[in-house]
Design a protein around this motif. Structure first.
Motif, mmCIF file in Angstrom:
data_model
loop_
_atom_site.group_PDB
_atom_site.id
_atom_site.type_symbol
_atom_site.label_atom_id
_atom_site.label_comp_id
_atom_site.label_asym_id
_atom_site.label_seq_id
_atom_site.Cartn_x
_atom_site.Cartn_y
_atom_site.Cartn_z
ATOM 1 N N ASP A 103 -6.540 2.079 -2.963
ATOM 2 C CA ASP A 103 -6.877 3.188 -1.833
ATOM 3 C C ASP A 103 -5.953 3.393 -0.712
ATOM 4 O O ASP A 103 -5.757 4.593 -0.580
ATOM 5 C CB ASP A 103 -8.124 2.418 -1.312
ATOM 6 N N PHE A 104 -4.953 2.557 -0.616
ATOM 7 C CA PHE A 104 -4.079 2.583 0.672
ATOM 8 C C PHE A 104 -3.000 3.653 0.098
ATOM 9 O O PHE A 104 -2.572 4.820 0.685
ATOM 10 C CB PHE A 104 -3.648 1.483 0.961
ATOM 11 N N PHE A 105 -2.500 3.306 -1.174
ATOM 12 C CA PHE A 105 -1.645 4.276 -2.066
ATOM 13 C C PHE A 105 -1.910 5.704 -2.256
ATOM 14 O O PHE A 105 -1.268 6.593 -1.917
ATOM 15 C CB PHE A 105 -1.086 3.651 -3.396
ATOM 16 N N TYR A 106 -3.369 5.879 -2.271
ATOM 17 C CA TYR A 106 -3.998 7.146 -2.382
ATOM 18 C C TYR A 106 -3.575 8.148 -1.095
ATOM 19 O O TYR A 106 -3.087 9.258 -1.277
ATOM 20 C CB TYR A 106 -5.533 7.124 -2.684
ATOM 21 N N TYR A 107 -3.800 7.531 -0.075
ATOM 22 C CA TYR A 107 -3.932 8.054 1.450
ATOM 23 C C TYR A 107 -2.478 8.259 1.792
ATOM 24 O O TYR A 107 -2.013 9.086 2.457
ATOM 25 C CB TYR A 107 -4.619 7.510 2.233
ATOM 26 N N TYR A 108 -1.649 7.055 1.315
ATOM 27 C CA TYR A 108 -0.181 7.027 1.534
ATOM 28 C C TYR A 108 0.468 8.349 1.016
ATOM 29 O O TYR A 108 1.312 8.972 1.541
ATOM 30 C CB TYR A 108 0.302 5.839 1.006
ATOM 31 N N TYR A 109 0.103 8.611 -0.315
ATOM 32 C CA TYR A 109 0.762 9.725 -0.892
ATOM 33 C C TYR A 109 0.299 11.001 -0.434
ATOM 34 O O TYR A 109 0.812 12.026 -0.322
ATOM 35 C CB TYR A 109 0.186 9.669 -2.698
ATOM 36 N N ALA A 112 3.365 1.619 7.578
ATOM 37 C CA ALA A 112 2.938 2.191 6.574
ATOM 38 C C ALA A 112 3.746 1.941 5.346
ATOM 39 O O ALA A 112 3.609 1.529 4.207
ATOM 40 C CB ALA A 112 2.897 3.651 6.384
ATOM 41 N N ASN A 113 5.030 2.061 5.480
ATOM 42 C CA ASN A 113 6.238 1.671 4.595
ATOM 43 C C ASN A 113 6.368 0.139 4.320
ATOM 44 O O ASN A 113 6.550 -0.160 3.120
ATOM 45 C CB ASN A 113 7.733 2.088 5.130
ATOM 46 N N TYR A 114 5.990 -0.460 5.212
ATOM 47 C CA TYR A 114 6.064 -2.052 4.915
ATOM 48 C C TYR A 114 4.975 -2.326 3.814
ATOM 49 O O TYR A 114 5.221 -2.957 2.927
ATOM 50 C CB TYR A 114 5.718 -2.798 6.396
ATOM 51 N N VAL A 115 3.698 -1.918 4.132
ATOM 52 C CA VAL A 115 2.524 -2.068 3.311
ATOM 53 C C VAL A 115 3.031 -1.460 2.017
ATOM 54 O O VAL A 115 2.441 -1.999 0.905
ATOM 55 C CB VAL A 115 1.376 -1.628 3.931
ATOM 56 N N ASN A 172 -4.018 2.930 13.664
ATOM 57 C CA ASN A 172 -2.352 3.073 14.393
ATOM 58 C C ASN A 172 -1.672 2.949 13.462
ATOM 59 O O ASN A 172 -1.196 1.733 13.285
ATOM 60 C CB ASN A 172 -2.591 2.117 15.632
ATOM 61 N N ILE A 173 -1.210 3.752 12.742
ATOM 62 C CA ILE A 173 -0.508 3.536 11.512
ATOM 63 C C ILE A 173 0.920 4.213 11.546
ATOM 64 O O ILE A 173 0.933 5.386 11.206
ATOM 65 C CB ILE A 173 -0.934 3.931 10.149
ATOM 66 N N ASP A 174 1.908 3.684 12.174
ATOM 67 C CA ASP A 174 3.414 4.326 12.206
ATOM 68 C C ASP A 174 3.810 4.378 10.894
ATOM 69 O O ASP A 174 3.510 3.579 9.974
ATOM 70 C CB ASP A 174 4.047 3.755 13.505
ATOM 71 N N LEU A 193 0.029 8.775 8.294
ATOM 72 C CA LEU A 193 -1.002 8.229 7.628
ATOM 73 C C LEU A 193 -2.421 7.831 8.245
ATOM 74 O O LEU A 193 -2.109 7.152 9.218
ATOM 75 C CB LEU A 193 -0.471 6.695 6.687
ATOM 76 N N GLN A 194 -3.253 8.063 7.641
ATOM 77 C CA GLN A 194 -4.637 7.804 8.342
ATOM 78 C C GLN A 194 -5.564 7.198 7.204
ATOM 79 O O GLN A 194 -5.783 7.866 6.292
ATOM 80 C CB GLN A 194 -5.354 8.940 8.907
ATOM 81 N N LEU A 195 -6.212 6.112 7.384
ATOM 82 C CA LEU A 195 -7.246 5.498 6.393
ATOM 83 C C LEU A 195 -8.625 5.781 6.849
ATOM 84 O O LEU A 195 -8.776 5.846 8.026
ATOM 85 C CB LEU A 195 -7.004 4.140 6.158
ATOM 86 N N PRO A 196 -9.450 6.041 5.923
ATOM 87 C CA PRO A 196 -10.876 6.207 6.436
ATOM 88 C C PRO A 196 -11.454 5.139 6.794
ATOM 89 O O PRO A 196 -11.227 3.979 6.553
ATOM 90 C CB PRO A 196 -11.513 6.765 5.189
ATOM 91 N N ALA A 197 -12.165 5.154 8.001
ATOM 92 C CA ALA A 197 -12.897 4.076 8.858
ATOM 93 C C ALA A 197 -13.972 3.468 7.938
ATOM 94 O O ALA A 197 -14.562 4.115 7.113
ATOM 95 C CB ALA A 197 -13.232 4.446 10.263
#
Length: 215
Positions: free
Chosen positions: A196-202, A151-154, A145-147, A211-215
């Motif tokens: 890892d976060f920045f890879y999926y953020y990009y 995502a921008n905060y992180v 649940n990443i609005d 944005l979706q992160l792998p579970a």
């Protein structure tokens, strides 16, 4: 103060403002880890004890007070606001504080610049900040649940740490006696947690998708 330090401070401040905007504008803290927010509050309390006995500059004092005030404001919203607290993902935000606080405190007692109460607490805050984002990253992986605001905060938090690394490099080459190994190593560890976060953020930014992160 160099440009990298200033940019890092502004990125850190902006990350908090984005989070407060999300909470106040949407009346929701869904997707935000209360555990991470409380860990950051503990980091600020332990690090900024020098507000009571040391003055560096007006800028320095204002920033410290701002970070303390905003940290506790976020916690107040998430814990006590009748509307906001109902949106908190309590069942998913289950990362145990002890797994982060205990090792960091033990490490601060063993590895520090000087064995005094204030120095140990300052060192503890450095170690704890390096891993405080973990409950937030775990929560995002669990809930997906990443609005955009979350995502921008992180992302801004990660940018703050990256800019501080540039600040340390700049100071190393321009200040003859500047050596802060504890800070440097902790900062590199903290930055590594964001990779890892920045890879999926990009990827999300490039494809203009959520944005979706792998579970």
């Amino acid at each position: 103060m160099n440009i990298f330090r200033l940019a890092g401070d502004m990125s850190h401040l902006l990350s908090i403002l984005v989070l407060l905007l999300k909470i106040r504008a949407t009346k929701s803290c869904r997707g935000i880890s209360l555990k991470t927010q409380e860990l950051y509050a503990l980091v600020f309390v332990c690090r900024y004890l020098d507000l009571f006995y040391s003055f560096i500059s007006v800028y320095n004092s204002v920033m410290k007070v701002t970070f303390l005030a905003t940290a506790f404001s976020i916690i107040r919203y998430m814990r006590y606001d009748k509307v906001v607290k109902q949106t908190y993902d309590k069942e998913q935000d289950t990362f145990r504080y002890a797994f982060l606080i205990a090792p960091c405190l033990l490490l601060a007692l063993v590895m520090n610049h000087k064995f005094t109460v204030t120095e140990v607490l300052w060192t503890f805050s450095i170690y704890l900040e390096a891993v405080a984002i973990l409950p937030q990253l775990v929560l995002m992986q669990r809930t997906q649940n990443i609005d955009n605001l979350t995502a921008n905060y992180v992302a801004l938090l990660g940018a703050y740490r990256g800019l501080y690394i540039l600040n340390w490099i700049f100071r190393y080459f321009h200040e003859r006696h500047y050596r802060q190994w504890i800070v440097w190593i902790s900062g590199v560890v903290q930055t590594g947690l964001y990779l890892d976060f920045f890879y999926y953020y990009y990827l999300a930014w490039k494809s203009n998708k959520r944005l979706q992160l792998p579970a």
